[in-house]
Enzyme design. Structure first.
Site, PDB file in Angstrom:
ATOM      1  N   SER A  21       0.836  -1.191   0.000  1.00  0.00           N
ATOM      2  CA  SER A  21       0.000   0.000   0.000  1.00  0.00           C
ATOM      3  C   SER A  21       0.881   1.254   0.000  1.00  0.00           C
ATOM      4  O   SER A  21       1.688   1.439  -0.907  1.00  0.00           O
ATOM      5  CB  SER A  21      -0.964  -0.040   1.195  1.00  0.00           C
ATOM      6  N   ASP A  56      -8.665  -5.393  -5.299  1.00  0.00           N
ATOM      7  CA  ASP A  56      -8.313  -3.996  -5.106  1.00  0.00           C
ATOM      8  C   ASP A  56      -9.294  -3.155  -5.911  1.00  0.00           C
ATOM      9  O   ASP A  56      -9.943  -3.654  -6.854  1.00  0.00           O
ATOM     10  CB  ASP A  56      -6.880  -3.723  -5.596  1.00  0.00           C
ATOM     11  N   HIS A 109      -7.142  -6.070  -0.779  1.00  0.00           N
ATOM     12  CA  HIS A 109      -6.030  -5.185  -0.445  1.00  0.00           C
ATOM     13  C   HIS A 109      -5.300  -5.612   0.831  1.00  0.00           C
ATOM     14  O   HIS A 109      -4.144  -5.235   1.028  1.00  0.00           O
ATOM     15  CB  HIS A 109      -6.570  -3.759  -0.270  1.00  0.00           C
TER      16      HIS A 109
END
Length: 240
Positions: free
Chosen positions: A100, A183, A215
């Site tokens: 991330s 995602d 994610h």
């Protein structure tokens, strides 16, 4: 999906709120589950390895890192650096891994011309997982409420705008850009466009689209030996 510039505020914030895209549980639950899984993994790793914890690398209270050594550290071993996510709130034979916002930081390491600082780090590989490589869209979301980035700062710190720089690291570094099936479309777009930009600039790069993960569990599953991403990372290190 249209361009992020054409999205209204509600849609743009949804695109950059990874917890809203999980198919496993609701947004609050998936964040808590991620915290639980990573906390348990940390405790397990600390019990199994020699450690140096909370080692400062800067003056800030949050600028600390944990170092994990193999049980037998008598011989030379590669260094694997993991940078966690959270939207930035929280050497020899080096391998970088970021998730991330951590993938953004790892990408910025690759974009840096280290000769300006009198060093050329031996970065053999980088694994960028569900990252953000163009910060400009975030200026228009809740994320920037805490960061207060200007357009100039966002552009200067966007890895996708830095890949054309002459970076000596590129010659020997293998880059893997990984993205989750679940995602958001914006996260997926950024991963695809960044990997293509690296490839066009001459980097050795591959894009891995991981099925049936979101994610959060895209990185949580690294503790599983048979997980595809785990195997790819181990093979990357073994090839060097």
């Amino acid at each position: 999906m249209g361009r992020w510039q054409d999205m209204d505020l509600e849609e743009l914030e949804e695109q950059y709120s990874p917890s809203r895209w999980s198919r496993r549980m609701d947004s609050e639950s998936v964040i808590q589950a991620h915290i639980d899984v990573t906390t348990a993994g940390t405790q397990k790793a600390r019990a199994a390895a020699h450690t140096l914890l909370h080692v400062p690398y800067g003056d800030g209270e949050g600028e600390k890192l944990d170092i994990y050594f193999p049980a037998d550290s008598s011989e030379t071993f590669p260094v694997f650096v993991y940078i966690h996510g959270g939207y930035w709130q929280c050497l020899r034979g080096i391998y970088l891994c970021g998730h991330s916002a951590g993938a953004h930081l790892a990408a910025m390491v690759l974009s840096t011309d280290w000769t300006e600082f009198g060093v050329v780090p031996d970065i053999r590989g980088a694994v960028l997982v569900s990252g953000v490589y163009d910060l400009e869209p975030l200026l228009h979301t809740y994320v920037n409420d805490a960061l207060n980035m200007s357009l100039e700062v966002a552009q200067r710190n966007s890895p996708i705008l830095c890949v054309t720089q002459a970076v000596p690291v590129a010659a020997s570094c293998e880059v893997l850009v990984a993205v989750a099936q679940h995602d958001s479309p914006e996260f997926r777009r950024q991963s695809q466009e960044y990997s293509q930009a690296l490839r066009s600039a001459g980097w050795s790069v591959s894009l891995l689209d991981l099925a049936s993960v979101d994610h959060f569990d895209i990185i949580e599953k690294l503790s599983e030996e048979t997980y595809v991403l785990t195997q790819v990372i181990l093979n990357m290190i073994a090839r060097a």
